[in-house]
Design an enzyme around this catalytic site. Sequence first.
Site, PDB file in Angstrom:
ATOM      1  N   HIS A   1      97.576 -26.457  27.600  1.00 32.41           N
ATOM      2  CA  HIS A   1      98.390 -25.241  27.683  1.00 32.41           C
ATOM      3  C   HIS A   1      99.854 -25.611  27.808  1.00 32.41           C
ATOM      4  O   HIS A   1     100.210 -26.719  28.196  1.00 32.41           O
ATOM      5  CB  HIS A   1      97.964 -24.382  28.877  1.00 32.41           C
ATOM      6  CG  HIS A   1      98.059 -25.075  30.197  1.00 32.41           C
ATOM      7  ND1 HIS A   1      97.087 -25.948  30.648  1.00 32.41           N
ATOM      8  CD2 HIS A   1      99.008 -25.059  31.166  1.00 32.41           C
ATOM      9  CE1 HIS A   1      97.426 -26.419  31.831  1.00 32.41           C
ATOM     10  NE2 HIS A   1      98.603 -25.901  32.170  1.00 32.41           N
TER      11      HIS A   1
ATOM     12  N   CYS B   1     101.628 -25.486  39.463  1.00 29.10           N
ATOM     13  CA  CYS B   1     101.578 -26.564  38.477  1.00 29.10           C
ATOM     14  C   CYS B   1     102.789 -26.427  37.562  1.00 29.10           C
ATOM     15  O   CYS B   1     103.511 -25.424  37.627  1.00 29.10           O
ATOM     16  CB  CYS B   1     100.274 -26.526  37.684  1.00 29.10           C
ATOM     17  SG  CYS B   1     100.084 -25.096  36.601  1.00 29.10           S
TER      18      CYS B   1
END
Length: 695
Positions: A65, A207
């Site tokens: 991603h 993250c």
Amino acid sequence: MSELITADLVDLDLSADTKEAAARSLAERMVAAGRVTDLEGFLADVAAREAQMPTGLDGGIGIPHCRSAHVTEPTLAFGRSAAGIDFGAADGPADLVFLIAAPTGGDADHLSILSTLARHLMDAEFTGALRSADDPQRAAALVRGDEPEAGAETVEPAAGTAEPEAPAAETPAAEAPQTTGAPAAEPTAAPEPEAASTFKIVAVTSCPTGIAHTYMAAESLTKAGEEAGVELVVETQGSAGFTRLDPALIAAADGVIFAHDVEVRDRERFAGKPVVDVGVKAGINRPAELIAEVREKAARGEVGAPAAHGDAPMDRDGEQGDGYATRLRKWLMTGVSYMVPFVAAGGLLMALAFAIGGYTINKAPSVAEHFVWTETSSWAALLFQIGNVAFTFLVPVLAGFIAYGMADRPGLVPGFVGGSIALTINAGFLGGLIAGLLAGAVVMAIQRVRVPAPLRGIMPVVVIPLVSSAVVGFLMFLVIGKPIAALQKALTDWLSGLTGANAIILGVILGLMMCFDLGGPLNKVAYAFAVGGLANPNEGSLKVMAAVMAAGMVPPLAMALATTVRGKLFTKAEQENGKAAWVLGASFITEGAIPFAAGDPLRVIPSAMAGGAVTGALSMAFGCTLRAPHGGIFVVPLIGQPLLYLVAIAAGVAVSTALVVVLKGMRKTGTEAAVPAAEDEPLATAEAKREPVAA
């Protein structure tokens, strides 16, 4: 709003044998669907994210991603591999591959859907349904939550997480955020005995992209908390922003878990708690171990260190419910906190240059044209010119990060542009403040404009920087720049002319402000005033910086000395804190006195203020100067009038120590007269009450 995933974005027979080939195959489907504009550019962004940390997860899942300027709207492509593809997970290859694509600055609605999907990947029933899906249409429906499997939940936000898209005003206090484990009591109800013994944990997950791992770690920790019988609530710092945990939840927590791969925002909120600090994957793969570890730390009495004076209030935008004045202070302090390292580097280098080469070194020719390796003066000139270059960034960095605190990353470009213009027109530090606030306000106004979906991808990288920079530049050059420059000149001239009684009075005021709230708003205002003066250094501004740092060192040093000379007046916990306060005070970390002030504010704070006022006044009277914004005793050799500077600090410490000893002694005498037979009991009771506050 377009669907996040359609049947065209599903490949149930993914034939790729490497993660790069899998990402390309799924990305080609996104290009064909008009969701990605540049295949190679997008794949480069995916590879860059993969290089930061492998995206394979236990349970046969791969989630490559990224956020990319080549994505027009948040999109998900799903592939199922019969052979499995290595995404770096510890338990082997992945058979379920989800390529998640989000535009830079993508809208919160879509990003919240992506985050919810990420949490559901931790649900075995959900992944089992995807493994058994027999056609792309059904697989896409499962991912969207249109066709839940029997016994499986639809894709709803998981309990126990603080959802960024849920406005705090719409959530009842008893439900925001929800906790796992034993049901939470109503705020006004007396706690049940069982609830009082339940171990409480707060956690933060984040993250680099804030899309997948952030929410998967939150879900994993939440489930592990339920199984362990603890109350656990998670703050997810993701792409769609985040809602801060209720301060009451943090205060009541017995421990803290940080599962993150980027800086935890507003980390100082959790100071004084047992902390387990790990990467985000640990939060996904071994949550039960983390919970057990934080419980063990709490049992041993381990606590985190207090936030340092110079720590940045990272990205501290206004919290929900904050008044305008509070939000304004936080925005300004965000800019100052990012500016301080430039001041420190530049100021120390220039101070060293003056110490080595004398005060005429600022007139030396450019070292790029004239540098003699064997001459001390050349090295001094080199240090001065490097420091001078660092100083040229002060105002642009200040303006850029004030705008960043208001409007996040889109505010950086107009903020830096406005700050640079402030330098060009000689508007200085004040010009930087105004430019940063203007830039943030302009970007926030642009972000409120509703734009068509195809344009959303270019808004943060083209439209917002272009329009906001033009507006801020126009205002700074032609409207408000000259008045600000005139005001800045008046302030500089006033500081340059500070002498005698005026200088001493200013020193007293700054000393009182530094010691009143020990790192709170008044302390930060005084510190910001001093650091701002370093952007246009002169004799007066250097004296102010010296007085502020000296006064800020007094409270912890005085408490340390008091616990040494009259330890019986303090609890055992305070005596231990006194040992640490020596180092904290010497390092100019005023917050080292907070545990003492929390336990006995009416005696400690006035004592600290009296000593700070004495030190500030003496430092100004002695004419001490300082080019560095931090460092404590470690930068004394670079201070003008260093011996007198130490005398000023010692005098303030002596005054504060004497006052706090006298005031505490009077209290103890009164207590002994009232209860002569229970000499130690009040102290033990006070210790039991104070220790949680000091922590």
